[in-house]
Design a protein around this motif. Structure first.
Motif, PDB file in Angstrom:
ATOM      1  N   LYS A 125      25.446  -8.208 -84.717  1.00  0.00           N
ATOM      2  CA  LYS A 125      25.772  -6.925 -84.918  1.00  0.00           C
ATOM      3  C   LYS A 125      26.391  -6.192 -83.799  1.00  0.00           C
ATOM      4  CE  LYS A 125      21.602  -6.552 -87.945  1.00  0.00           C
ATOM      5  NZ  LYS A 125      20.191  -5.788 -87.984  1.00  0.00           N
ATOM      6  N   LEU A 126      26.170  -6.535 -82.602  1.00  0.00           N
ATOM      7  CA  LEU A 126      26.647  -5.760 -81.369  1.00  0.00           C
ATOM      8  C   LEU A 126      28.236  -6.101 -81.493  1.00  0.00           C
ATOM      9  CD1 LEU A 126      26.131  -4.107 -78.975  1.00  0.00           C
ATOM     10  CD2 LEU A 126      25.731  -6.088 -77.747  1.00  0.00           C
ATOM     11  N   LYS A 127      28.703  -7.158 -81.894  1.00  0.00           N
ATOM     12  CA  LYS A 127      30.227  -7.438 -82.096  1.00  0.00           C
ATOM     13  C   LYS A 127      31.100  -6.622 -83.144  1.00  0.00           C
ATOM     14  CE  LYS A 127      29.529 -12.210 -80.627  1.00  0.00           C
ATOM     15  NZ  LYS A 127      29.983 -13.678 -80.860  1.00  0.00           N
ATOM     16  N   SER A 128      30.265  -5.711 -83.903  1.00  0.00           N
ATOM     17  CA  SER A 128      30.674  -4.677 -84.548  1.00  0.00           C
ATOM     18  C   SER A 128      31.524  -3.670 -83.614  1.00  0.00           C
ATOM     19  CB  SER A 128      30.041  -4.148 -85.408  1.00  0.00           C
ATOM     20  OG  SER A 128      30.187  -2.641 -85.779  1.00  0.00           O
ATOM     21  N   ASN A 129      32.837  -3.278 -83.871  1.00  0.00           N
ATOM     22  CA  ASN A 129      33.399  -2.323 -83.189  1.00  0.00           C
ATOM     23  C   ASN A 129      32.624  -1.023 -82.971  1.00  0.00           C
ATOM     24  OD1 ASN A 129      35.501  -4.081 -82.713  1.00  0.00           O
ATOM     25  ND2 ASN A 129      37.159  -2.973 -83.682  1.00  0.00           N
ATOM     26  N   ASP A 130      32.068  -0.448 -84.186  1.00  0.00           N
ATOM     27  CA  ASP A 130      31.325   0.535 -84.132  1.00  0.00           C
ATOM     28  C   ASP A 130      29.967   0.691 -83.454  1.00  0.00           C
ATOM     29  OD1 ASP A 130      30.743   3.559 -85.072  1.00  0.00           O
ATOM     30  OD2 ASP A 130      29.264   2.312 -86.393  1.00  0.00           O
ATOM     31  N   ILE A 131      29.273  -0.237 -83.694  1.00  0.00           N
ATOM     32  CA  ILE A 131      28.205  -0.565 -82.883  1.00  0.00           C
ATOM     33  C   ILE A 131      28.484  -0.724 -81.331  1.00  0.00           C
ATOM     34  CG2 ILE A 131      26.079  -1.744 -82.570  1.00  0.00           C
ATOM     35  CD1 ILE A 131      25.902  -2.295 -85.433  1.00  0.00           C
ATOM     36  N   ALA A 132      29.313  -1.504 -80.954  1.00  0.00           N
ATOM     37  CA  ALA A 132      29.526  -1.742 -79.546  1.00  0.00           C
ATOM     38  C   ALA A 132      29.895  -0.348 -78.852  1.00  0.00           C
ATOM     39  CB  ALA A 132      30.706  -3.025 -79.384  1.00  0.00           C
ATOM     40  N   SER A 133      30.814   0.294 -79.607  1.00  0.00           N
ATOM     41  CA  SER A 133      31.304   1.713 -78.922  1.00  0.00           C
ATOM     42  C   SER A 133      29.882   2.537 -78.800  1.00  0.00           C
ATOM     43  CB  SER A 133      32.263   2.341 -79.859  1.00  0.00           C
ATOM     44  OG  SER A 133      33.416   1.346 -80.082  1.00  0.00           O
ATOM     45  N   LYS A 134      29.009   2.684 -79.739  1.00  0.00           N
ATOM     46  CA  LYS A 134      28.158   3.302 -79.588  1.00  0.00           C
ATOM     47  C   LYS A 134      27.094   2.899 -78.401  1.00  0.00           C
ATOM     48  CE  LYS A 134      27.727   4.941 -84.524  1.00  0.00           C
ATOM     49  NZ  LYS A 134      26.755   4.977 -85.668  1.00  0.00           N
ATOM     50  N   PHE A 135      26.983   1.600 -78.094  1.00  0.00           N
ATOM     51  CA  PHE A 135      26.150   0.822 -77.090  1.00  0.00           C
ATOM     52  C   PHE A 135      26.830   1.183 -75.884  1.00  0.00           C
ATOM     53  CE2 PHE A 135      24.751  -2.617 -74.514  1.00  0.00           C
ATOM     54  CZ  PHE A 135      23.451  -2.841 -74.900  1.00  0.00           C
ATOM     55  N   TYR A 136      28.308   1.318 -75.864  1.00  0.00           N
ATOM     56  CA  TYR A 136      28.697   1.574 -74.616  1.00  0.00           C
ATOM     57  C   TYR A 136      28.578   3.195 -74.178  1.00  0.00           C
ATOM     58  CZ  TYR A 136      32.569   2.224 -70.823  1.00  0.00           C
ATOM     59  OH  TYR A 136      33.055   2.329 -69.760  1.00  0.00           O
ATOM     60  N   ASP A 137      28.692   3.851 -75.206  1.00  0.00           N
ATOM     61  CA  ASP A 137      28.702   5.234 -75.034  1.00  0.00           C
ATOM     62  C   ASP A 137      27.268   5.639 -74.534  1.00  0.00           C
ATOM     63  OD1 ASP A 137      31.233   5.936 -75.646  1.00  0.00           O
ATOM     64  OD2 ASP A 137      30.737   6.160 -77.832  1.00  0.00           O
ATOM     65  N   LYS A 138      26.440   5.082 -74.908  1.00  0.00           N
ATOM     66  CA  LYS A 138      24.876   5.174 -74.409  1.00  0.00           C
ATOM     67  C   LYS A 138      24.502   4.713 -73.083  1.00  0.00           C
ATOM     68  CE  LYS A 138      20.623   6.889 -75.968  1.00  0.00           C
ATOM     69  NZ  LYS A 138      20.465   8.206 -76.362  1.00  0.00           N
TER      70      LYS A 138
ATOM     71  N   MET B 251      42.341   6.738 -84.228  1.00  0.00           N
ATOM     72  CA  MET B 251      41.914   7.377 -82.797  1.00  0.00           C
ATOM     73  C   MET B 251      41.963   6.245 -81.807  1.00  0.00           C
ATOM     74  SD  MET B 251      38.063   8.915 -82.252  1.00  0.00           S
ATOM     75  CE  MET B 251      37.503   9.185 -80.244  1.00  0.00           C
ATOM     76  N   THR B 252      42.568   6.301 -80.762  1.00  0.00           N
ATOM     77  CA  THR B 252      42.655   5.483 -79.626  1.00  0.00           C
ATOM     78  C   THR B 252      41.434   5.135 -78.808  1.00  0.00           C
ATOM     79  OG1 THR B 252      44.924   6.202 -79.397  1.00  0.00           O
ATOM     80  CG2 THR B 252      43.992   4.871 -77.437  1.00  0.00           C
ATOM     81  N   ILE B 253      40.762   3.867 -78.759  1.00  0.00           N
ATOM     82  CA  ILE B 253      39.898   3.352 -78.093  1.00  0.00           C
ATOM     83  C   ILE B 253      39.903   3.532 -76.606  1.00  0.00           C
ATOM     84  CG2 ILE B 253      38.231   1.783 -77.976  1.00  0.00           C
ATOM     85  CD1 ILE B 253      38.394   0.749 -80.561  1.00  0.00           C
ATOM     86  N   PRO B 254      39.208   4.140 -75.930  1.00  0.00           N
ATOM     87  CA  PRO B 254      39.470   4.228 -74.251  1.00  0.00           C
ATOM     88  C   PRO B 254      39.536   2.801 -73.733  1.00  0.00           C
ATOM     89  CG  PRO B 254      37.844   5.700 -74.965  1.00  0.00           C
ATOM     90  CD  PRO B 254      38.124   4.990 -76.248  1.00  0.00           C
ATOM     91  N   GLU B 255      40.051   2.562 -72.612  1.00  0.00           N
ATOM     92  CA  GLU B 255      40.348   1.310 -72.272  1.00  0.00           C
ATOM     93  C   GLU B 255      39.035   0.510 -71.737  1.00  0.00           C
ATOM     94  OE1 GLU B 255      42.304  -2.313 -71.764  1.00  0.00           O
ATOM     95  OE2 GLU B 255      43.029  -0.344 -72.580  1.00  0.00           O
ATOM     96  N   PRO B 256      38.000   1.158 -71.198  1.00  0.00           N
ATOM     97  CA  PRO B 256      36.966   0.309 -70.552  1.00  0.00           C
ATOM     98  C   PRO B 256      35.992  -0.037 -71.828  1.00  0.00           C
ATOM     99  CG  PRO B 256      37.063   2.496 -69.475  1.00  0.00           C
ATOM    100  CD  PRO B 256      38.171   2.693 -70.357  1.00  0.00           C
ATOM    101  N   ILE B 257      35.874   0.765 -73.018  1.00  0.00           N
ATOM    102  CA  ILE B 257      35.185   0.523 -74.317  1.00  0.00           C
ATOM    103  C   ILE B 257      35.950  -0.709 -74.766  1.00  0.00           C
ATOM    104  CG2 ILE B 257      34.568   1.122 -76.576  1.00  0.00           C
ATOM    105  CD1 ILE B 257      34.330   3.965 -75.546  1.00  0.00           C
ATOM    106  N   LYS B 258      37.140  -0.681 -74.722  1.00  0.00           N
ATOM    107  CA  LYS B 258      38.060  -1.805 -75.386  1.00  0.00           C
ATOM    108  C   LYS B 258      37.643  -2.973 -74.646  1.00  0.00           C
ATOM    109  CE  LYS B 258      42.043  -0.806 -76.523  1.00  0.00           C
ATOM    110  NZ  LYS B 258      43.738  -0.438 -76.557  1.00  0.00           N
ATOM    111  N   LYS B 259      37.591  -2.868 -73.274  1.00  0.00           N
ATOM    112  CA  LYS B 259      37.276  -4.066 -72.676  1.00  0.00           C
ATOM    113  C   LYS B 259      35.817  -4.718 -72.829  1.00  0.00           C
ATOM    114  CE  LYS B 259      40.231  -3.231 -68.537  1.00  0.00           C
ATOM    115  NZ  LYS B 259      40.341  -2.894 -67.035  1.00  0.00           N
ATOM    116  N   PHE B 260      35.074  -3.889 -73.109  1.00  0.00           N
ATOM    117  CA  PHE B 260      33.525  -4.227 -73.427  1.00  0.00           C
ATOM    118  C   PHE B 260      33.546  -4.884 -74.762  1.00  0.00           C
ATOM    119  CE2 PHE B 260      29.461  -3.058 -75.576  1.00  0.00           C
ATOM    120  CZ  PHE B 260      28.505  -3.770 -74.471  1.00  0.00           C
ATOM    121  N   ILE B 261      34.041  -4.272 -75.769  1.00  0.00           N
ATOM    122  CA  ILE B 261      34.425  -4.865 -77.296  1.00  0.00           C
ATOM    123  C   ILE B 261      34.942  -6.278 -76.961  1.00  0.00           C
ATOM    124  CG2 ILE B 261      35.532  -4.620 -79.318  1.00  0.00           C
ATOM    125  CD1 ILE B 261      35.191  -1.489 -79.028  1.00  0.00           C
TER     126      ILE B 261
END
Length: 643
Positions: A146-159, A1-11
Motif C-alpha cells: 500500500k505504501l508504494k502508492s504515490n498518494d499514500i507515500a506522499s501522505k506518509f512523507y508529509d506526515k 501538480m509537480t511532486i517535490p524532489e524529496p518526496i519523489k526520491k522517497f517514492i
C-alpha cells in the motif's frame, strides 16, 4: 501538480524496495528503517539506538532488545524526552501480530515521550501519533504494498519527514503529561480526593428524540445520530474524568458497526468485545476509531453500558428496516448516491425490452393497468404519478464475464423518493406505507417482476417480432437461495444451510461469545441428534472435533493419540456432547473455536446420520437456532464487511 524532489526520491526508494530480502530483525533495521529515515531527511546524527530494559529488575537483558529514536538535536547532551521525535521498534520479519508487540513497548513510549511511535516487521507498518494522557492515535496502518502508492507515500512523507516533525510544538503535551502524572500520584496517595473529583461526574440519563439518542453514565456520555433506513449514523463520545475531560471522539457508521457492535451486554472482562482488551485487573486499553485510551475499570464499565444502549437501538433500527422491506435474502450493493439490493439477473437484450416497455407505458401516456411507469435516466420507476411503488435499476454483472450477451443485475433501489416518509418525528410512518398499494418490498418487487412484468414484456414484444420467448425467460439468474424458513423446517437436512452460516461466522469470529446465546443451542441439538444410528460414517471426524475442544496439546500430539479413539462408538460422541452442555451451563462466555467445532459436529451428524427425533426436539432445535442465526446474519452483513 509537480511532486517535490524529496518526496519523489522517497517514492522511488519505497517502490523499488523488496521486503522479501529481509531475513531477521537486523535486516529490518539496516535495510528498511535506516534507509527510510534517510529518505525522510533525518540527519544520521539524530539517530540513537537504545537497549531496552526489563520492567522489574531494570537490568539489561543478556541479549537486549533495541529501539531506535530520532531526536531533534544532533548534540548528545540535548537528546532527552523533550527532544525525542520518533520512537521505532523493529520486530522479526515473520512476526504477524503487531498488536501484541505494541502493548509490550507502551511503557517505553511513555518514558521517552516521542511525538510518533512506529512498529514494523519490514512489511506491516503501524504509526501512532503520541498525544497526551496515554492517548495514541493510529495515523497509518499499512503494508509495503500500500505504501508504494504515490498518494499514500506522499501522505506518509508529509506526515513524518524531519522538517515537519521537528517543527511540531510538543511543549503543551509535555506540560500536560507532567500535570496528569502529578494528579495521578496525588489521587493514589490521597484517596479522599476521589470524593472531590466525583462532583465533576456526568448526571446519568437516557434521552431519545427522533433519531437522536443520548446515553449518559457518570464517567461516559455518548450522543448518537441513529441511521435512517439504510443510511449512515454517527456518534460522539465524551469522558468526565479530569484526565480525559475535553476529549471528544467522533465515530462514523463504519466505526460503530465494525468496532462496537460485537459482544453487546457482556462484561468487560469476558473478552467478547472487539474494541478493547484488559491490561490488568483494573485497567483496560480501549480502541475507539483511531484513538487508543487507557481506562479504569469503572470508566470501562460505564463506556460498555453507554455503548450497549446506543448500539442496541442502532442495531434494532437496521434490523427493523431490513425486516420491513424484506431485503435480508438479497445482496447489498452501494450505488453512486443510494443503496440497493440485487434481485436477479437477466440478459441485456431482455433488460432493454423492459426499459422500452416502461417508456411506452409511461403513466402520462394512458390509463390502462400497465400505464404505471416513469423512466428516469436508466432506472425504471413503478408509479402512477401519485404513489411510488418501487425503483429498479440495471447494473452490469461483470463477474459473469458473459460476452457479447452480458448479464444485467436488476437492483431494488432505495432512494430519497420512496423513503421520504421517514421523518424524525414520525418513526413508524414509513412502515405504514409498505404494502401492495404503497411502497413495495424487495421480495414483492422480485415476485412482481418475475411473475408479472417480465412475462408481460416478453409476450408483448414476441408477438411483434421473431424473439424467442423461451430463450429470454431461460436466462433469468436467481441470486438468492430459496431456503425453507427455519420456522417451517420439518426435514432435518434443511437445517444444515443455517448451521453452515453459523459455522462460517464462528470460524472468523475472533472474540468470545456470551454463553447465554449458546446454552439452548448446545442442549437442543445434542437432544436432536441423540438417537442417531450408530452406523453413521465419519465417527473419527465427530470425536476428533469434540476431543479438540478439551485437548490443549499441540496438533502433532493430537495425531499421536489418534489410534486411542478412532474405534469409539457414536455413544461416546453423545457423551462428549453431554459434557459440553454441562460445561457451558457453568460458563459465562464461550471461545468461538469451541463453538465452531461443536457446530461442525452437528452439521456432520445431520447431513450423514439417520436420526430418530420427536416433534418436540425439532421445535426446540428450531427455536434455539433462530436467535443465533440472526446474530450471525447481522454480523456477517454489517460487522465483518466494509460498506
Amino acid at each position: 501538480m509537480t511532486i517535490p524532489e524529496p518526496i519523489k526520491k522517497f517514492i522511488t526508494w519505497i517502490q523499488d524496495f523488496d521486503h522479501r530480502i529481509l531475513r531477521n530483525e537486523d535486516d529490518v533495521k539496516e535495510k528498511f528503517i535506516l534507509p527510510m529515515f534517510h529518505y525522510l531527511c533525518y540527519p544520521e546524527k539524530c539517530h540513537h539506538e537504545y537497549p531496552l530494559k526489563t520492567f522489574k529488575s531494570e537490568k539489561y537483558r543478556k541479549s537486549p532488545e533495541n529501539s531506535h529514536i530520532y531526536y531533534i538535536q544532533n548534540d548528545i547532551q540535548q537528546k532527552n524526552t523533550g527532544t525525542s521525535l520518533v520512537f521505532i521498534k523493529v520486530i522479526e520479519p515473520q512476526a504477524a501480530k503487531l498488536n501484541d508487540a505494541i502493548e509490550k513497548y507502551k511503557f517505553y513510549i511513555h518514558q521517552f515521550n516521542p511525538l510518533f511511535f512506529i512498529i514494523t516487521n519490514g512489511y506491516d507498518i503501524k504509526v501512532f501519533e503520541c498525544l497526551y494522557c496515554y492517548k495514541n492515535e493510529l495515523v497509518f496502518d499499512i503494508n509495503i504494498d500500500k505504501l508504494k502508492s504515490n498518494d499514500i507515500a506522499s501522505k506518509f512523507y508529509d506526515k513524518l519527514n524531519f522538517d515537519c516533525v521537528k517543527n511540531i510544538d510538543n511543549t503543551a503535551n509535555i506540560l500536560k503529561n507532567t500535570k496528569y502524572n502529578l494528579i495521578e500520584k496525588l489521587i493514589r496517595h490521597h484517596p479522599d480526593l476521589q470524593d472531590v473529583l466525583e462532583k465533576y461526574d456526568f448526571e446519568p440519563c437516557t434521552k431519545r428524540e427522533g433519531y437522536r439518542l443520548v446515553v449518559i453514565r457518570k464517567k461516559v456520555a455518548i450522543a448518537c445520530n441513529l441511521p435512517k433506513a439504510f443510511g449512515e449514523g454517527n456518534c460522539e463520545i465524551e469522558f468526565s474524568s479530569l484526565i480525559l475531560r475535553g476529549l471528544k471522539i467522533d465515530l462514523n457508521n463504519q466505526d460503530i458497526l465494525g468496532q462496537l457492535m460485537t459482544g453487546l451486554h457482556t462484561q468487560p472482562d469476558w473478552g467478547c468485545r472487539r474494541f478493547f482488551k484488559q491490561l490488568n485487573k483494573n485497567t483496560f486499553e480501549v480502541y475507539l476509531g483511531k484513538t487508543t485510551l487507557i481506562l479504569s475499570e469503572l470508566e470501562t464499565a460505564d463506556l460498555c453500558f453507554c455503548i450497549d444502549g446506543v448500539c442496541q437501538e442502532y442495531k434494532n433500527l437496521i434490523i427493523e428496516f431490513e425486516n420491513a422491506l424484506e431485503t435480508w435474502n438479497f445482496e447489498f450493493v452501494k450505488l453512486s448516491d443510494n443503496w440497493g439490493f440485487i434481485l436477479f439477473s437477466v440478459r441485456q437484450e431482455l433488460w432493454e425490452l423492459m426499459q422500452q416497455f416502461a417508456n411506452e407505458f409511461d403513466y402520462t401516456k394512458g390509463k390502462s393497468e400497465w400505464h404505471l411507469f416513469h423512466r428516469k435516466d436508466i432506472s425504471i420507476r413503478v408509479s402512477r404519478g401519485i404513489r411510488d411503488h418501487t425503483f429498479i435499476l440495471p447494473k452490469l454483472d461483470r463477474r459473469l464475464d458473459l460476452l457479447p450477451n452480458n448479464q444485467i443485475n436488476i437492483i431494488y433501489e432505495l432512494n430519497d423518493v420512496n423513503l421520504k416518509s421517514i421523518e424524525t418525528d414520525k418513526l413508524t410512518l414509513w412502515q405504514q406505507d409498505i404494502g401492495i398499494q404503497g411502497t413495495w418490498t424487495a421480495r414483492y418487487t422480485k415476485q412482481w417482476l418475475v411473475e408479472k412484468y417480465i412475462p408481460k414484456v416478453v409476450n408483448y414484444y414476441s408477438a411483434k417480432s421473431q424473439l424467442c420467448e423461451a430463450k429470454l425467460l431461460a436466462k433469468i439468474t436467481n441470486h438468492t437461495s430459496e431456503r425453507v424458513l427455519i420456522t417451517e423446517v420439518d426435514n432435518l437436512k434443511d437445517l444444515a444451510p443455517y448451521l453452515r452460516d453459523i459455522q462460517f461466522w464462528l470460524h472468523i469470529y475472533v472474540e468470545n461469545i456470551a454463553a447465554t446465546l449458546l446454552k439452548p443451542y448446545y442442549q437442543a441439538y445434542t437432544n436432536l441428534v441423540r438417537n442417531t444410528d450408530s452406523s453413521i460414517t465419519g465417527i473419527d471426524y465427530i470425536v476428533g472435533n469434540l476431543r479438540k475442544i478439551e485437548w490443549t496439546n499441540r496438533q502433532e500430539e493430537i495425531s499421536n493419540n489418534f489410534t486411542d479413539w478412532k474405534n469409539l462408538s457414536f455413544k461416546h460422541a453423545i457423551d462428549c456432547l453431554d459434557q459440553q452442555v454441562a460445561r457451558i451451563n457453568n460458563c459465562e462466555y464461550e471461545n468461538s473455536l469451541k463453538a465452531d467445532l461443536i457446530t461442525r459436529t452437528f452439521i456432520w451428524i445431520i447431513e450423514n446420520g439417520k436420526i430418530s427425533f420427536s416433534q418436540a426436539q425439532l421445535n426446540a432445535a428450531k427455536q434455539a437456532l433462530l436467535p443465533l442465526w440472526q446474530e450471525s446474519r447481522f454480523e456477517m452483513r454489517y460487522v465483518y464487511t466494509n460498506r
